[in-house]
Write a protein that holds these residues in place. Sequence first.
Motif, mmCIF file in Angstrom:
data_model
loop_
_atom_site.group_PDB
_atom_site.id
_atom_site.type_symbol
_atom_site.label_atom_id
_atom_site.label_comp_id
_atom_site.label_asym_id
_atom_site.label_seq_id
_atom_site.Cartn_x
_atom_site.Cartn_y
_atom_site.Cartn_z
ATOM 1 N N THR A 62 -12.439 11.613 4.119
ATOM 2 C CA THR A 62 -11.001 11.391 4.237
ATOM 3 C C THR A 62 -10.337 11.417 2.868
ATOM 4 N N GLY A 63 -9.326 12.267 2.716
ATOM 5 C CA GLY A 63 -8.461 12.244 1.549
ATOM 6 C C GLY A 63 -7.136 11.594 1.924
ATOM 7 N N TYR A 64 -6.578 10.808 1.017
ATOM 8 C CA TYR A 64 -5.365 10.062 1.364
ATOM 9 C C TYR A 64 -4.509 9.790 0.135
ATOM 10 N N ALA A 65 -3.244 9.518 0.389
ATOM 11 C CA ALA A 65 -2.326 9.036 -0.642
ATOM 12 C C ALA A 65 -2.131 7.540 -0.439
ATOM 13 N N ASP A 66 -2.002 6.802 -1.521
ATOM 14 C CA ASP A 66 -1.792 5.349 -1.485
ATOM 15 C C ASP A 66 -0.429 5.059 -2.116
ATOM 16 N N VAL A 67 0.590 4.922 -1.265
ATOM 17 C CA VAL A 67 1.978 4.857 -1.734
ATOM 18 C C VAL A 67 2.510 3.423 -1.596
ATOM 19 N N PRO A 68 2.943 2.798 -2.697
ATOM 20 C CA PRO A 68 3.435 1.415 -2.607
ATOM 21 C C PRO A 68 4.814 1.331 -1.963
ATOM 22 N N LEU A 69 4.959 0.403 -1.005
ATOM 23 C CA LEU A 69 6.255 0.080 -0.423
ATOM 24 C C LEU A 69 6.831 -1.179 -1.059
ATOM 25 N N SER A 70 5.936 -2.045 -1.554
ATOM 26 C CA SER A 70 6.309 -3.262 -2.273
ATOM 27 C C SER A 70 5.087 -3.679 -3.072
ATOM 28 N N ASN A 71 5.084 -4.900 -3.604
ATOM 29 C CA ASN A 71 3.940 -5.349 -4.392
ATOM 30 C C ASN A 71 2.674 -5.501 -3.559
ATOM 31 N N TYR A 72 2.837 -5.753 -2.257
ATOM 32 C CA TYR A 72 1.684 -6.030 -1.418
ATOM 33 C C TYR A 72 1.503 -5.049 -0.262
ATOM 34 N N PHE A 73 2.502 -4.254 0.046
ATOM 35 C CA PHE A 73 2.436 -3.372 1.207
ATOM 36 C C PHE A 73 2.446 -1.895 0.780
ATOM 37 N N TYR A 74 1.586 -1.120 1.449
ATOM 38 C CA TYR A 74 1.399 0.285 1.108
ATOM 39 C C TYR A 74 1.330 1.114 2.392
ATOM 40 N N VAL A 75 1.662 2.391 2.273
ATOM 41 C CA VAL A 75 1.439 3.334 3.363
ATOM 42 C C VAL A 75 0.459 4.390 2.865
#
Length: 217
Positions: A62-75
């Motif tokens: 699996t390849g993925y992007a780790d995009v921050p939505l806030s300090n603790y939440f990511y999509v």
Amino acid sequence: MKKIVLLAAGFLMGGAAFAQTTTTPGTTKWGLKVGVNLPKYHVKNDNGDDPESESTVNFHVTGYADVPLSNYFYVQPGLSLQGKGGKVSSEALNTKVEYNTMELGVPINFVCKMPLGPMANLYLGAGPYVSFALSGERKFTAGNSETKEDLEFGSDSGDDLKRTDAGLNILAGVELGGGFNIGANYGLGLTDLRPKGDGDNGKLTNRVWSFSVGYSF
């Protein structure tokens, strides 16, 4: 196959674009996970008897992007090669039927990360996925005799399994220093994989335990 790859890539780019428009300032990382799958089939019958097949052993990448939505939440939108299937054995008849499929999946996971210390984070997450079968094989074993045949994918009577699956991922793990991570995922298939005309009772869905090691940068 080309259309499936292009559609999957479109889902991935769309998820990443959506995440970028909603994210607070931060650094997007890219990651790769590899590991073992323990897939099986779940059958839900109208009579209330809900049997499950035995698990097979397969793999995932699996390849993925780790995009921050806030300090603790990511999509984390991704593109994943997933081995799935299941097997049914009869000791009395000394027979076994094993299904193995290879699917191209597009997961979009929403993840919460909590510090465990200066060098590690605990993460918990969930999100939907859609996947498209690329190939499949059925192996029938009776005593010392073994036969194999390719699976036919489609939604018509006479096909073996539907090509498209959708469901929910539930994941947890630990991010370690240096970008490494270890984790587990449970894939809960929601799509009835039986083609039209393949009986009117029950529902056949995927169930997949996955264990992985990964690296993000």
